[in-house]
Design a protein around this motif. Sequence first.
Motif, PDB file in Angstrom:
ATOM      1  N   GLN A   1       0.777  -1.141   0.004  1.00 39.00           N
ATOM      2  CA  GLN A   1      -0.206  -0.020  -0.148  1.00 39.00           C
ATOM      3  C   GLN A   1       0.976   1.090  -0.069  1.00 39.00           C
ATOM      4  O   GLN A   1       0.102   2.209  -0.823  1.00 39.00           O
ATOM      5  CB  GLN A   1      -0.800  -0.308   1.457  1.00 39.00           C
ATOM      6  CG  GLN A   1      -1.699   1.504   1.439  1.00 39.00           C
ATOM      7  CD  GLN A   1      -2.657   1.100   2.033  1.00 39.00           C
ATOM      8  OE1 GLN A   1      -3.619  -0.628   3.023  1.00 39.00           O
ATOM      9  NE2 GLN A   1      -3.622   1.857   2.377  1.00 39.00           N
ATOM     10  N   MET A   2       1.822   0.965   0.723  1.00 39.91           N
ATOM     11  CA  MET A   2       3.031   2.639   0.783  1.00 39.91           C
ATOM     12  C   MET A   2       3.087   2.101  -0.361  1.00 39.91           C
ATOM     13  O   MET A   2       3.752   4.024  -1.155  1.00 39.91           O
ATOM     14  CB  MET A   2       3.730   1.776   1.733  1.00 39.91           C
ATOM     15  CG  MET A   2       3.166   2.539   3.041  1.00 39.91           C
ATOM     16  SD  MET A   2       4.560   2.280   4.418  1.00 39.91           S
ATOM     17  CE  MET A   2       4.899   0.369   4.772  1.00 39.91           C
TER      18      MET A   2
ATOM     19  N   VAL B   1      -0.391   9.469  -4.011  1.00 42.48           N
ATOM     20  CA  VAL B   1      -1.321   9.781  -3.383  1.00 42.48           C
ATOM     21  C   VAL B   1      -0.841   9.745  -2.176  1.00 42.48           C
ATOM     22  O   VAL B   1       0.229   9.320  -1.697  1.00 42.48           O
ATOM     23  CB  VAL B   1      -2.862   9.522  -3.935  1.00 42.48           C
ATOM     24  CG1 VAL B   1      -2.876  10.387  -4.750  1.00 42.48           C
ATOM     25  CG2 VAL B   1      -2.647   7.830  -3.475  1.00 42.48           C
ATOM     26  N   HIS B   2      -1.404   9.752  -0.876  1.00 40.99           N
ATOM     27  CA  HIS B   2      -1.441   9.684   0.254  1.00 40.99           C
ATOM     28  C   HIS B   2      -2.437   8.298   1.039  1.00 40.99           C
ATOM     29  O   HIS B   2      -2.992   7.514  -0.076  1.00 40.99           O
ATOM     30  CB  HIS B   2      -1.982  10.550   1.660  1.00 40.99           C
ATOM     31  CG  HIS B   2      -1.786   9.839   2.915  1.00 40.99           C
ATOM     32  ND1 HIS B   2      -2.742   9.695   3.383  1.00 40.99           N
ATOM     33  CD2 HIS B   2      -0.941  10.761   3.506  1.00 40.99           C
ATOM     34  CE1 HIS B   2      -2.136   9.184   4.904  1.00 40.99           C
ATOM     35  NE2 HIS B   2      -0.616  10.444   5.054  1.00 40.99           N
ATOM     36  N   GLU B   3      -1.321   8.034   1.539  1.00 39.62           N
ATOM     37  CA  GLU B   3      -2.065   5.808   1.833  1.00 39.62           C
ATOM     38  C   GLU B   3      -2.938   5.968   2.157  1.00 39.62           C
ATOM     39  O   GLU B   3      -4.145   4.852   1.226  1.00 39.62           O
ATOM     40  CB  GLU B   3      -1.123   5.526   3.313  1.00 39.62           C
ATOM     41  CG  GLU B   3       0.264   4.515   2.888  1.00 39.62           C
ATOM     42  CD  GLU B   3       0.858   4.102   4.545  1.00 39.62           C
ATOM     43  OE1 GLU B   3       1.950   4.791   4.400  1.00 39.62           O
ATOM     44  OE2 GLU B   3       0.168   3.162   5.144  1.00 39.62           O
TER      45      GLU B   3
ATOM     46  N   ASP C   1      -5.393   7.512   1.026  1.00 37.55           N
ATOM     47  CA  ASP C   1      -6.612   7.766  -0.108  1.00 37.55           C
ATOM     48  C   ASP C   1      -6.533   6.838  -0.908  1.00 37.55           C
ATOM     49  O   ASP C   1      -6.975   6.693  -2.113  1.00 37.55           O
ATOM     50  CB  ASP C   1      -6.024   9.326  -0.829  1.00 37.55           C
ATOM     51  CG  ASP C   1      -6.195   9.827   0.155  1.00 37.55           C
ATOM     52  OD1 ASP C   1      -6.642   9.735   1.100  1.00 37.55           O
ATOM     53  OD2 ASP C   1      -5.035  10.914  -0.253  1.00 37.55           O
ATOM     54  N   LEU C   2      -5.709   6.133  -0.373  1.00 34.37           N
ATOM     55  CA  LEU C   2      -6.416   4.160  -1.245  1.00 34.37           C
ATOM     56  C   LEU C   2      -6.833   3.730  -0.653  1.00 34.37           C
ATOM     57  O   LEU C   2      -7.262   3.390   0.318  1.00 34.37           O
ATOM     58  CB  LEU C   2      -4.417   3.220  -1.233  1.00 34.37           C
ATOM     59  CG  LEU C   2      -4.062   3.885  -2.213  1.00 34.37           C
ATOM     60  CD1 LEU C   2      -2.398   3.319  -1.985  1.00 34.37           C
ATOM     61  CD2 LEU C   2      -3.946   4.478  -3.772  1.00 34.37           C
TER      62      LEU C   2
ATOM     63  N   ALA D   1       1.074   4.146  -2.744  1.00 33.82           N
ATOM     64  CA  ALA D   1       0.834   5.184  -2.754  1.00 33.82           C
ATOM     65  C   ALA D   1       1.891   6.415  -3.185  1.00 33.82           C
ATOM     66  O   ALA D   1       1.591   7.043  -4.186  1.00 33.82           O
ATOM     67  CB  ALA D   1       0.652   5.387  -1.095  1.00 33.82           C
ATOM     68  N   HIS D   2       3.027   5.901  -2.813  1.00 34.32           N
ATOM     69  CA  HIS D   2       4.007   6.349  -3.894  1.00 34.32           C
ATOM     70  C   HIS D   2       4.043   6.404  -5.527  1.00 34.32           C
ATOM     71  O   HIS D   2       4.217   7.619  -5.971  1.00 34.32           O
ATOM     72  CB  HIS D   2       5.294   5.820  -3.175  1.00 34.32           C
ATOM     73  CG  HIS D   2       7.185   6.381  -4.397  1.00 34.32           C
ATOM     74  ND1 HIS D   2       7.183   7.894  -3.405  1.00 34.32           N
ATOM     75  CD2 HIS D   2       7.342   5.721  -4.935  1.00 34.32           C
ATOM     76  CE1 HIS D   2       8.305   8.035  -4.576  1.00 34.32           C
ATOM     77  NE2 HIS D   2       8.513   6.910  -5.187  1.00 34.32           N
TER      78      HIS D   2
ATOM     79  N   VAL E   1      -6.906   4.686  -5.150  1.00 34.35           N
ATOM     80  CA  VAL E   1      -7.612   5.494  -5.108  1.00 34.35           C
ATOM     81  C   VAL E   1      -9.037   5.956  -5.108  1.00 34.35           C
ATOM     82  O   VAL E   1      -9.732   5.766  -5.909  1.00 34.35           O
ATOM     83  CB  VAL E   1      -6.818   7.063  -6.265  1.00 34.35           C
ATOM     84  CG1 VAL E   1      -7.745   8.763  -5.486  1.00 34.35           C
ATOM     85  CG2 VAL E   1      -6.239   6.710  -6.565  1.00 34.35           C
TER      86      VAL E   1
END
Length: 809
Positions: A592-593, A601-603, A605-606, A596-597, A615
């Motif tokens: 997940q990290m 987006v921010h984690e 937000d997933l 996000a990268h 997203v």
Amino acid sequence: MNDQTKIDQDRAERTEKLQGMGCKRKRVEDVRFTQGKGSYVDDLKLPGMLFGDFVRSPHAHARIKSIDTSRAKALPGVVAVLTAADLKPLGLHYMPTLAGDVQAVLAEEKVLFQNQEVAFVIAEDRYIASDATELVDVEYEALPCIVDPFKSMDADAPILREDIQDKMEGAHGPRKHPNHIFEWTIGDKEATDAVFANADVTIKEMLVDHRTHPSPLETCQSVASFDKVKGELTLWGTFQAPHVIRTVVSLISGLPEHKIHVIAPDIGGGFGNKVGAYAGYVCSVVGSIVLGVPVKWVEDRMENLSTTSFARDYHMTTELAATKDGKIQAMRVHVLADHGAFDACADPSKWPAGFMNICTGSYDIPTAHLAVDGVYTNKASGGVAYRCSFRVTEAVFAIERAVELLADKLGMDAAELRIKNFIKPEQFPYKSALGWEYDSGDYHTAMKKAMDTIGYKELREEQAQKREAFKRGETREIMGIGISFFTEIVGAGPAKNCDILGIAMFDSAEIRIHPTGSVIARMGTKSQGQGHETTYAQIIATEIGIPADDIMIEEGNTDTAPYGLGTYGSRSTPVAGAATAVAARKIKAKAQMIAAHMLEVHEGDLEWDVDRFRVKGLPEKFKTMKEIAWAAYNAPPPNMEPGLEAVNYYEPPNMTYPFGAYFCVMDIDVDTGVAKTRRFYALDDCGTRINPMIIEGQVHGGLTEAFACAMGQEIRYDEHGNVMGASFMDFFLPTAVETPNWETDFTVTPSPHHPIGAKGVGESPHVGGVPCFSNAVNDAYAFLGAGHIQMPHDAWRLWTVGQKLGLHT
Ligand code: MCN
Ligand code: CUM
């Protein structure tokens, strides 16, 4: 098609492609098994390999006056003959057992059961080794033997274990007699006795769960190869618990554990037989260390049936106390446990009688007391579970027969009596009088479904009519309806009460995702036919969204697999299955990290969607697990270590308590004693179901073994301690011809503490099946006043029942 329908369809297609949990995925291992391409211990051929075979005692109890190996050694092709005298200087003529006793590897001064190992001949091939065993001259002086466990503690009983004759403190407390092993008690004796003294109705019966044997098709075997230069030992063997074997070998041989490589290749059935350590393993290891070449040991069928482990042999004086209207108030059980010559029972160390204290079963019995006395006799040692979690088959047999006897006495319907006493859904987690905390259950729903499906009411009506017809002399057939409602206890176990030789009973999984998104995962368990290669992959597939076909499962090599306690007691799903889910979730968290990268987006937000992170609110922006895997190795976020793998050692907070409702309809010809199973219906609840097809296969197999045990399988001894039933000529192994048709069903009550809610199932059908068959037989004869009929219920014994009842003219 609107957009939502399209999304749902796409998601369903992606889910199906994973073949994850709930899918009837075909067994991947069967591709090799069905083509004869499995790789078993006996398939192993190493350069220079020698073969060992045992000289065994013809006597059940005898003093060894002398052993002369010279004629055997002179036979061309014989390389060495080991006796206790050779092992003694190495401290290896005895080995520790899992139960805190010691067991002779090769008999020194005495033999204590027929076919006990006396010498180990090592030769260039198996045939020479076998021939040479006949040339070892052993002079015996026969001694009086003990076959009946009830005579074991008589004042004039011969002392069997002279090696521990003066050691009156055993592994589980004081011993009352030199042939006594332990006394184990649990529950409130005074309170229980008081309830019995004032009860409206009581029943008492000696219920015998007779001695039998797991008899897997592949016998026990090993190949040891010691590399003198590196000082390393490789041991291939039929091990249900490879890591434990490695630790035990290290402890008893003194070899450092990292220089021991234990490998359990494909195993042709275990059923409990391959949990313990056997003399053959030790002798192949010693042989290889001494000779510097590989040594193979392969049991034959007779050796397997008569020496490596037995199961059951519990003599259970079982009592219930109840009110007039059928509320069970107390249970009292005394068990005389016949352990044979050495206490080699395979139980967690603190449990000399396994989980026998699950004997209050599925019922809310407020008060109970259990006492177990283990004794030595002149029989093979062992005491393995045989498709039950540590004596649960015995426990369930006791309560399920006892409930029927109580129903009889009360003149109540046996199903109704059960329902009246069931633990209610709202009582879970339920603390039993003998100390267990049942995690979850819904017995009423399961029982109702079973009774409706089988047509219980109609069957009882039919039975009533048939009984009248029998009394009128119109038929010679009697009809029995067997019921069993069982609760299993599997998934040992929390470290607080379960260990093996001090090692807590956790289990493990290590999952490694390769850059292309394919996976290898390794567990501390070891399949013997249960289909682990198929089902663990399904757990991972659902958890991380990679198709099960892209996930390889590997078990059994202690060099590569994380440490685990192995497969028995249906613990793989409850413990290693949990470890697998937890390890997968660790991977998912890292994925997940990375996602996000990648998506900037921010984690938070997933969100997870079957096989990808997307997203929130922007479903077209996503990264699949495959893409993430590639990124993990090529472009991980700054400051994150590359790679995508995780390991989990899972220590379960509790065991899991699967349950089931079984019904059997049986027709018995009273003149021949031939019993025909007309129907057998098995409803199992093992919580979340990983692979329904595999579960059904497990249930079929377990029921077949239950049918075997209840209806004929037995290891019997004559009064001289000669073992009867040491070959498939005498030992009942049902084939497709005898085996009834099985109807299977289920309910789902997830385990609240297991990450995916799954409970074990491998042994449930056996545990529930044995009493169900026995209850059917007993129910058939009940109206004739037969009283309790002991297992096994083969035609000869049932004919005898008819004879005793004066039914034969
Ligand atoms: N399973 C499932 N869903 C569940 C529970 C289990 O799909 N809720 C699947 C598992 O994924 C696994 C199989 O059923 O593939 C059995 O799982 P489990 O109940 O966890 O039992 P174990 O894998 O620990 O197997 C041990 C159990 C024991 S102790 C004996 S004895 C026995 C049995 O399995 N021996 C067997 N079944 C056997 N089946 C074969 N073919 N050979 C043996 O030796
Ligand atoms: Cu219960 S026999 Mo299984 O535990 O191998």
